[in-house]
Design an enzyme around this catalytic site. Sequence first.
Site, mmCIF file in Angstrom:
data_model
loop_
_atom_site.group_PDB
_atom_site.id
_atom_site.type_symbol
_atom_site.label_atom_id
_atom_site.label_comp_id
_atom_site.label_asym_id
_atom_site.label_seq_id
_atom_site.Cartn_x
_atom_site.Cartn_y
_atom_site.Cartn_z
ATOM 1 N N VAL A 88 8.779 1.279 4.959
ATOM 2 C CA VAL A 88 8.404 -0.101 4.620
ATOM 3 C C VAL A 88 9.573 -1.040 4.905
ATOM 4 C CG1 VAL A 88 7.789 -1.655 2.719
ATOM 5 C CG2 VAL A 88 6.610 0.539 2.967
ATOM 6 N N VAL A 91 9.935 -1.604 8.731
ATOM 7 C CA VAL A 91 8.924 -2.490 9.310
ATOM 8 C C VAL A 91 9.061 -3.913 8.763
ATOM 9 C CG1 VAL A 91 6.439 -2.902 9.525
ATOM 10 C CG2 VAL A 91 7.349 -0.593 9.789
ATOM 11 N N GLU A 92 9.353 -4.046 7.488
ATOM 12 C CA GLU A 92 9.438 -5.373 6.878
ATOM 13 C C GLU A 92 10.637 -6.181 7.370
ATOM 14 O OE1 GLU A 92 7.422 -7.090 5.079
ATOM 15 O OE2 GLU A 92 6.023 -5.653 4.246
ATOM 16 N N SER A 93 11.825 -5.559 7.410
ATOM 17 C CA SER A 93 13.038 -6.335 7.675
ATOM 18 C C SER A 93 13.993 -5.712 8.677
ATOM 19 C CB SER A 93 13.799 -6.540 6.366
ATOM 20 O OG SER A 93 14.315 -5.283 5.919
ATOM 21 N N TYR A 178 0.687 -3.560 11.062
ATOM 22 C CA TYR A 178 1.644 -3.252 10.000
ATOM 23 C C TYR A 178 1.404 -1.843 9.448
ATOM 24 C CZ TYR A 178 3.980 -3.417 5.479
ATOM 25 O OH TYR A 178 4.772 -3.127 4.395
#
Length: 197
Positions: A88, A91-93, A178
């Site tokens: 996570v 992928v997020e940051s 996502y």
Amino acid sequence: MRIATRKILCAALLIVPFFVGISTVQADIYRYVDANGVMHFTDTPTGGQWNLYLKETPPAGSSVNSYLDLIRRHASSYSLEEALVKAVIKVESDYQPRIVSRKGAQGLMQLVPETAKLLKVDNPFDPSQNIRGGSEYLRRMLDLFNNDLELALAAYNSGPTTVRQYGGIPPYEETRNYVERVMYYLDYYRQAGDSLL
């Protein structure tokens, strides 16, 4: 005689800094596993095959040793797989703690201000607070959707109301991509072990 003297001088130059209190330079450690399964480590990666293995130890007085330590602690606290939290964050940051999205999501796990407030995250740019808050939110989404990982990830991305409204992963390209990307990195981190990036 000259060669022996040079060897002694070189050895002395290597040993003296330890006795006079000069500290060694610290750097991030990177790792990759080659086709034969051999692990290689470096502090100066030369290509895309290298993955962050261990973050540089922060200055004295800091309680944070590395993202890996934070991920382990918070994943354990919320009964999450470490590989999932890593995926996570990736992928997020992409492990950039000060990043802000166009929608205002902040930090490593991209918490929007309302969610950060709900989770009592005072500083979303603090890696420990952000990973704790993101892990808690991920746990809530898993609980809400009966541990259906894909639905929980879709809810993490687009909100639980949207997932309920569509009765599954919403038909948004961003959300579908996502979920697919997190699942890809989840598999990667399960195989890579302690690697971060």
